[in-house]
Design a protein around this motif. Structure first.
Motif, short mmCIF file in Angstrom:
data_model
loop_
_atom_site.label_atom_id
_atom_site.label_comp_id
_atom_site.label_asym_id
_atom_site.label_seq_id
_atom_site.Cartn_x
_atom_site.Cartn_y
_atom_site.Cartn_z
N CYS A 181 7.78 1.40 4.59
CA CYS A 181 6.74 1.55 5.61
C CYS A 181 6.56 0.28 6.42
O CYS A 181 5.63 0.18 7.20
CB CYS A 181 5.40 1.90 4.95
SG CYS A 181 5.39 3.46 4.09
N PHE A 182 7.44 -0.68 6.27
CA PHE A 182 7.31 -1.97 6.94
C PHE A 182 8.70 -2.58 7.07
O PHE A 182 9.64 -2.16 6.42
CB PHE A 182 6.39 -2.91 6.15
CG PHE A 182 6.86 -3.14 4.75
CD1 PHE A 182 7.70 -4.20 4.45
CD2 PHE A 182 6.50 -2.28 3.73
CE1 PHE A 182 8.17 -4.40 3.17
CE2 PHE A 182 6.96 -2.48 2.44
CZ PHE A 182 7.79 -3.54 2.16
N VAL A 183 8.81 -3.58 7.90
CA VAL A 183 10.08 -4.28 8.11
C VAL A 183 10.06 -5.59 7.34
O VAL A 183 9.05 -6.29 7.33
CB VAL A 183 10.30 -4.54 9.61
CG1 VAL A 183 11.57 -5.34 9.84
CG2 VAL A 183 10.34 -3.25 10.38
N GLY A 184 11.18 -5.93 6.71
CA GLY A 184 11.35 -7.23 6.08
C GLY A 184 10.75 -7.36 4.70
O GLY A 184 10.37 -6.40 4.06
N SER B 158 19.27 11.00 -10.01
CA SER B 158 19.01 10.38 -8.71
C SER B 158 17.65 9.70 -8.72
O SER B 158 16.81 9.98 -9.56
CB SER B 158 19.05 11.42 -7.58
OG SER B 158 17.99 12.35 -7.72
N LEU B 159 17.47 8.78 -7.75
CA LEU B 159 16.21 8.04 -7.60
C LEU B 159 15.84 8.04 -6.13
O LEU B 159 16.69 7.79 -5.27
CB LEU B 159 16.38 6.60 -8.06
CG LEU B 159 16.80 6.39 -9.51
CD1 LEU B 159 17.59 5.11 -9.65
CD2 LEU B 159 15.59 6.36 -10.38
N ASN B 160 14.58 8.31 -5.84
CA ASN B 160 14.07 8.26 -4.47
C ASN B 160 12.73 7.55 -4.50
O ASN B 160 11.90 7.83 -5.37
CB ASN B 160 13.88 9.67 -3.90
CG ASN B 160 15.19 10.30 -3.54
OD1 ASN B 160 15.83 9.89 -2.59
ND2 ASN B 160 15.59 11.29 -4.32
N GLY B 161 12.52 6.65 -3.55
CA GLY B 161 11.28 5.90 -3.56
C GLY B 161 10.85 5.47 -2.18
O GLY B 161 11.55 5.64 -1.19
N MET B 162 9.65 4.88 -2.15
CA MET B 162 9.05 4.38 -0.92
C MET B 162 8.38 3.05 -1.20
O MET B 162 7.53 2.96 -2.10
CB MET B 162 8.03 5.39 -0.40
CG MET B 162 7.22 4.93 0.78
SD MET B 162 8.14 4.87 2.32
CE MET B 162 8.28 6.59 2.71
N LEU B 163 8.77 2.04 -0.46
CA LEU B 163 8.05 0.77 -0.49
C LEU B 163 6.86 0.94 0.45
O LEU B 163 7.02 0.95 1.67
CB LEU B 163 8.95 -0.37 -0.01
CG LEU B 163 9.79 -1.03 -1.07
CD1 LEU B 163 10.93 -1.82 -0.43
CD2 LEU B 163 8.96 -1.92 -1.96
N VAL B 164 5.69 1.14 -0.11
CA VAL B 164 4.52 1.40 0.71
C VAL B 164 3.87 0.10 1.19
O VAL B 164 3.18 0.09 2.20
CB VAL B 164 3.49 2.30 0.00
CG1 VAL B 164 4.04 3.68 -0.20
CG2 VAL B 164 3.06 1.72 -1.33
N ARG B 165 4.07 -0.97 0.45
CA ARG B 165 3.63 -2.31 0.82
C ARG B 165 4.65 -3.29 0.29
O ARG B 165 5.45 -2.94 -0.57
CB ARG B 165 2.26 -2.62 0.18
CG ARG B 165 1.13 -1.76 0.68
CD ARG B 165 -0.22 -2.31 0.21
NE ARG B 165 -0.24 -2.72 -1.18
CZ ARG B 165 -0.99 -2.14 -2.12
NH1 ARG B 165 -1.75 -1.13 -1.83
NH2 ARG B 165 -0.96 -2.60 -3.36
N ASP C 291 12.51 2.69 17.04
CA ASP C 291 13.59 2.72 16.05
C ASP C 291 13.02 2.95 14.66
O ASP C 291 12.09 2.25 14.25
CB ASP C 291 14.35 1.40 16.07
CG ASP C 291 14.97 1.12 17.43
OD1 ASP C 291 15.38 2.08 18.09
OD2 ASP C 291 15.02 -0.07 17.80
N PRO C 292 13.58 3.90 13.91
CA PRO C 292 13.10 4.08 12.53
C PRO C 292 13.50 2.89 11.66
O PRO C 292 14.49 2.21 11.92
CB PRO C 292 13.81 5.36 12.08
CG PRO C 292 15.00 5.48 12.96
CD PRO C 292 14.65 4.82 14.27
N ILE C 293 12.72 2.65 10.64
CA ILE C 293 13.02 1.58 9.69
C ILE C 293 14.10 2.10 8.75
O ILE C 293 13.93 3.14 8.12
CB ILE C 293 11.76 1.18 8.91
CG1 ILE C 293 10.66 0.73 9.87
CG2 ILE C 293 12.08 0.08 7.90
CD1 ILE C 293 9.31 0.55 9.22
N PRO C 294 15.24 1.41 8.66
CA PRO C 294 16.32 1.93 7.81
C PRO C 294 15.96 1.89 6.33
O PRO C 294 15.29 0.97 5.86
CB PRO C 294 17.50 1.00 8.12
CG PRO C 294 16.89 -0.24 8.66
CD PRO C 294 15.59 0.15 9.31
N ALA C 295 16.42 2.90 5.63
CA ALA C 295 16.22 2.97 4.18
C ALA C 295 17.34 2.22 3.48
O ALA C 295 18.43 2.05 4.03
CB ALA C 295 16.19 4.42 3.73
#
Length: 161
Positions: free
Chosen positions: A37-40, A116-123, A12-16
């Motif tokens: 990139c992680f859950v929770g 618009s804003l786009n991002g990634m929680l890498v940690r 299952d992909p991690i939802p954005a």
């Protein structure tokens, strides 16, 4: 021999996290999307606050390099090293505007409007975000890295382009 084929860690992909920010500087809601990139650990309320903070820093940093806002206004949310880099960019743009007075400031004088804003929680303690902004009819992008330092999220890198 080592197996180098890619294997996803789960099916299952991690939802954005997605949503809309209502800002005074924009006449329409600004969409944001934060993948992870992680859950929770970082919930949707925190993601919304991080998107708002990234947007505010992006707009203020853009105004600061255009000499429309003193850099000191960013001291509470941006580290000293990132402020020095913004100051260097402001000096370069100021010098360019002086050398070409008929053209004026390269980034114009109209207000900054987030699109618009786009991002990634890498940690759990690091967010990389890019903001699409317009100044008049010109499009600009600002990259921001927020890192949790102690209990606060601080901007450790901001690149106005």
């Amino acid at each position: 021999m080592e197996d180098t084929t890619f294997r996803p860690w789960r099916r299952d992909p991690i939802p954005a996290e997605e949503g809309l920010l209502r800002l005074e500087s924009s006449n329409r809601p600004v969409p944001y999307r934060i993948a992870r990139c992680f859950v929770g650990e970082v919930d949707s309320v925190q993601c919304r606050a991080l998107a708002m903070s990234s947007c505010r820093i992006s707009c203020m940093a853009t105004d600061a390099v255009r000499d429309r806002l003193p850099l000191e206004r960013l001291q509470r949310s941006v580290t000293g090293q990132a402020l020095r880099k913004l100051d260097n960019m402001a000096i370069i743009l100021r010098r360019d505007a002086m050398e070409h007075p008929l053209r004026g400031h390269r980034m114009g004088t109209l207000p900054v409007v987030p699109q618009s804003l786009n991002g990634m929680l890498v940690r759990p303690d690091k967010l990389e975000m890019h903001s699409h902004l317009t100044i008049g009819t010109e499009h600009h992008w600002v990259n921001v890295i927020l890192r949790r330092i102690g209990s606060r999220w601080m901007c450790v890198m901001v690149d106005v382009g």
